[in-house]
Design a protein around this motif. Sequence first.
Motif, PDB file in Angstrom:
ATOM      1  N   GLY A 132      17.857  24.534 -26.177  1.00 45.11           N
ATOM      2  CA  GLY A 132      16.837  23.501 -26.320  1.00 45.11           C
ATOM      3  C   GLY A 132      16.980  22.335 -25.360  1.00 45.11           C
ATOM      4  O   GLY A 132      16.105  21.475 -25.310  1.00 45.11           O
ATOM      5  N   ILE A 133      18.073  22.281 -24.583  1.00 44.98           N
ATOM      6  CA  ILE A 133      18.271  21.152 -23.669  1.00 44.98           C
ATOM      7  C   ILE A 133      17.797  21.526 -22.263  1.00 44.98           C
ATOM      8  O   ILE A 133      18.219  22.541 -21.695  1.00 44.98           O
ATOM      9  N   TYR A 134      16.927  20.698 -21.711  1.00 44.22           N
ATOM     10  CA  TYR A 134      16.386  20.894 -20.359  1.00 44.22           C
ATOM     11  C   TYR A 134      16.881  19.758 -19.466  1.00 44.22           C
ATOM     12  O   TYR A 134      16.691  18.583 -19.776  1.00 44.22           O
ATOM     13  N   VAL A 135      17.532  20.117 -18.382  1.00 41.54           N
ATOM     14  CA  VAL A 135      18.051  19.144 -17.411  1.00 41.54           C
ATOM     15  C   VAL A 135      17.233  19.289 -16.124  1.00 41.54           C
ATOM     16  O   VAL A 135      17.458  20.212 -15.333  1.00 41.54           O
ATOM     17  N   PRO A 136      16.263  18.410 -15.879  1.00 44.22           N
ATOM     18  CA  PRO A 136      15.346  18.582 -14.738  1.00 44.22           C
ATOM     19  C   PRO A 136      16.028  18.689 -13.385  1.00 44.22           C
ATOM     20  O   PRO A 136      15.568  19.437 -12.516  1.00 44.22           O
ATOM     21  N   SER A 137      17.136  17.958 -13.195  1.00 47.00           N
ATOM     22  CA  SER A 137      17.792  17.956 -11.880  1.00 47.00           C
ATOM     23  C   SER A 137      18.372  19.312 -11.509  1.00 47.00           C
ATOM     24  O   SER A 137      18.708  19.548 -10.341  1.00 47.00           O
ATOM     25  N   LEU A 138      18.482  20.217 -12.485  1.00 45.69           N
ATOM     26  CA  LEU A 138      19.057  21.535 -12.221  1.00 45.69           C
ATOM     27  C   LEU A 138      17.996  22.602 -11.933  1.00 45.69           C
ATOM     28  O   LEU A 138      18.295  23.791 -11.893  1.00 45.69           O
ATOM     29  N   TYR A 139      16.746  22.158 -11.731  1.00 45.24           N
ATOM     30  CA  TYR A 139      15.644  23.086 -11.456  1.00 45.24           C
ATOM     31  C   TYR A 139      14.909  22.649 -10.189  1.00 45.24           C
ATOM     32  O   TYR A 139      14.809  21.453  -9.886  1.00 45.24           O
ATOM     33  N   HIS A 140      14.393  23.635  -9.488  1.00 48.18           N
ATOM     34  CA  HIS A 140      13.693  23.369  -8.223  1.00 48.18           C
ATOM     35  C   HIS A 140      12.248  23.863  -8.332  1.00 48.18           C
ATOM     36  O   HIS A 140      12.002  24.966  -8.818  1.00 48.18           O
ATOM     37  N   VAL A 141      11.308  23.037  -7.854  1.00 54.55           N
ATOM     38  CA  VAL A 141       9.881  23.376  -7.906  1.00 54.55           C
ATOM     39  C   VAL A 141       9.333  23.457  -6.490  1.00 54.55           C
ATOM     40  O   VAL A 141       9.635  22.611  -5.647  1.00 54.55           O
ATOM     41  N   THR A 142       8.519  24.475  -6.218  1.00 50.10           N
ATOM     42  CA  THR A 142       7.800  24.548  -4.949  1.00 50.10           C
ATOM     43  C   THR A 142       6.302  24.651  -5.229  1.00 50.10           C
ATOM     44  O   THR A 142       5.887  25.101  -6.309  1.00 50.10           O
ATOM     45  N   TYR A 143       5.509  24.241  -4.246  1.00 57.44           N
ATOM     46  CA  TYR A 143       4.052  24.195  -4.412  1.00 57.44           C
ATOM     47  C   TYR A 143       3.366  24.963  -3.288  1.00 57.44           C
ATOM     48  O   TYR A 143       3.854  25.006  -2.154  1.00 57.44           O
ATOM     49  N   GLY A 144       2.226  25.564  -3.614  1.00 58.84           N
ATOM     50  CA  GLY A 144       1.441  26.289  -2.626  1.00 58.84           C
ATOM     51  C   GLY A 144       0.488  25.374  -1.880  1.00 58.84           C
ATOM     52  O   GLY A 144       0.342  24.192  -2.203  1.00 58.84           O
ATOM     53  N   GLU A 145      -0.207  25.936  -0.886  1.00 56.34           N
ATOM     54  CA  GLU A 145      -1.151  25.149  -0.091  1.00 56.34           C
ATOM     55  C   GLU A 145      -2.302  24.615  -0.932  1.00 56.34           C
ATOM     56  O   GLU A 145      -2.885  23.577  -0.608  1.00 56.34           O
ATOM     57  N   ASP A 146      -2.637  25.316  -2.012  1.00 56.82           N
ATOM     58  CA  ASP A 146      -3.738  24.862  -2.865  1.00 56.82           C
ATOM     59  C   ASP A 146      -3.297  23.808  -3.878  1.00 56.82           C
ATOM     60  O   ASP A 146      -4.099  23.345  -4.705  1.00 56.82           O
ATOM     61  N   GLY A 147      -2.015  23.427  -3.845  1.00 56.63           N
ATOM     62  CA  GLY A 147      -1.522  22.377  -4.742  1.00 56.63           C
ATOM     63  C   GLY A 147      -0.936  22.888  -6.033  1.00 56.63           C
ATOM     64  O   GLY A 147      -0.324  22.124  -6.787  1.00 56.63           O
ATOM     65  N   THR A 148      -1.109  24.175  -6.328  1.00 55.90           N
ATOM     66  CA  THR A 148      -0.553  24.722  -7.565  1.00 55.90           C
ATOM     67  C   THR A 148       0.924  25.062  -7.374  1.00 55.90           C
ATOM     68  O   THR A 148       1.424  25.141  -6.248  1.00 55.90           O
ATOM     69  N   ILE A 149       1.632  25.280  -8.470  1.00 55.66           N
ATOM     70  CA  ILE A 149       3.064  25.582  -8.416  1.00 55.66           C
ATOM     71  C   ILE A 149       3.289  27.018  -7.930  1.00 55.66           C
ATOM     72  O   ILE A 149       2.678  27.951  -8.443  1.00 55.66           O
ATOM     73  N   SER A 150       4.160  27.158  -6.938  1.00 55.94           N
ATOM     74  CA  SER A 150       4.505  28.485  -6.429  1.00 55.94           C
ATOM     75  C   SER A 150       5.701  29.070  -7.164  1.00 55.94           C
ATOM     76  O   SER A 150       5.768  30.267  -7.431  1.00 55.94           O
TER      77      SER A 150
END
Length: 622
Positions: free
Chosen positions: A201-219
């Motif tokens: 149940g614990i989420y640590v944001p700094s341990l996750y990586h997000v990338t985005y596509g050219e259309d602005g949505t999450i890749s």
Amino acid sequence: MRKLALNDEILLKVDKAARYIGGEVNSVMKDKEKVDIRFAMCFPDVYEIGMSNLGMMILYNMFNAREDVWCERVFSPWTDLDKIMREEQLPLFALESQDPIREFDFLGITLGYEMCYTNILQVLDLSGIPLMASERGENDPLVIGGGACAYNPEPIAPFFDMFYIGEGETSYDALFDAYKENRAAGGTRAEFLRKAAQVPGIYVPSLYHVTYGEDGTISSFEPKEEGIPAKVRKQLVIDMDSQYRAIEAPVVPFIKATQDRVTLEVMRGCIRGCRFCQAGMIYRPTRERDVEQLKASAREMLRNTGHEEISLSSLSSSDYSGLKELVNFLIEEFQDKAVNISLPSLRIDAFALDVMSKVQDVKKSSLTFAPEAGSQRLRDVINKGLTEEDILRGAGEAFHGGWNRVKLYFMLGLPTETEEDMKGIAHLAERIAEEYYEVPKDQRNGKVQINVSTSFFVPKPFTPFQWAGMYSEADFVEKAKIVKNEIRSQLNQRSIKYSWHEPDVTILEGFLARGDRRCADVILRAYQKGALYDAWSESFRYDLWKEAFADAGIDPDFYTLRERNTEEILPWDFIDAGVSKDFLIREWKHAHEETVTPNCRQRCSGCGVKQYGGGVCYESKN
């Protein structure tokens, strides 16, 4: 002796000084030298609002039951004290000890409403804690968020070290134990965060990586390291008899809180499945508390507080199977003690009216109905499970029982809405007025008064409507005008009063509800420009937010107006909230087909929460 953080001169300058002094009946005092963990429990709004929050009181009670933890409370200072604290460089403090928040191990922030996000930054700022989690050092408190808004933590993720997904009774003990072990071993902040990410149940944001596509949505959305879970699973209490920690002695506020009463939680979850309702999805499955335990809790809490009112809390009290027994007990037990009984979230039927006639003054009270939509077609789209016949029958019984005031709550801007649906709001109000005048004149209680209120629909994560587009501010205003004009054309228009929610607040709420990490820049800029107490109409300044959007180069329309494809990666898809995406997609399709899904006690819809092994999914089953 405890020394107040604010001197008499300051306390005399500010409104409601009792907000800041602590020392209330049942507040918990401990020796800080004899505890291992100090936890500041924050509600990012004024004292009166925060002291009405049941979740905060449950955790306060639970944490303080541990000898090694001292949990204290902190609320957002109102604007008058905020100004003084900045001018005089006074640090934000906890109520119990009056110590600065910077001295605590944890700062836990309740996330109940998106419009409180700038207040979170106020709390961090006044505490002297760096706003960005990435800038905090070894001696800064660990900032953890929890509550309904944590089901999409991404817009505020950069400000938090951790989030707790689900009900706090389950994993906090493990988190505290991990913290103590890490500290005893001389571990660093980063090492503890990696250990925390292993706690269910614990989420640590700094341990996750997000990338985005050219259309602005999450890749992509992926853990940065091995061993960090790709999915964070919602935690909840299944056995409400053995796992639930009842509050015996709630803190009694010095000043009148918004909910100035004892709150008795009768169950969690809801069987109804309204497609717009986030709470009805994320708190599944429905789990009831034992009626005998509730009776004992009611006696104990009233004895320990001196409150003169008790409220039954749940998402739909009428669906609690022990309701009749409990209510009849409360009436008989406390009828000679001048204790009022508050029954929110009741369906209006013969039983409810009978109970309400016993526990409240019919002449002074009004009844509340929440049809949500003006037409039966649209009520089927949203799976409201309420027919016009139900509403009119309930109103008719109430009018014959002496009531003459009704509140009606609706939403505008729901998926598939037409002009006829909007006008249907006025028509339903008119039919209810006509129902009143069916009562013989000599049995009526004066004129009927019908208060119609509309809010504007905001799609929320983990609902079947999470993919829906919203409308523009101008569109929302036009919808309200259609309803207003239609009400004016009704025969009984003088008996119908109409009000509607601010559209600009709705647009911002929609942006924050479904935003991603890039939205944090907008929140930060809005706060730096002076945005604060956005949930309060007298403080809300949309012009500051518009400037923040422009400065950050972010178009809010991308997050609000756009209908999502069901294949799109949503910012909250890394959370397992129990309800499956397949179920939500099915319900999204059923909405467009105007198909009603039966409630959970009528038929299982295979939503996915059966995985938790309890609640309504297993009622009457071996």
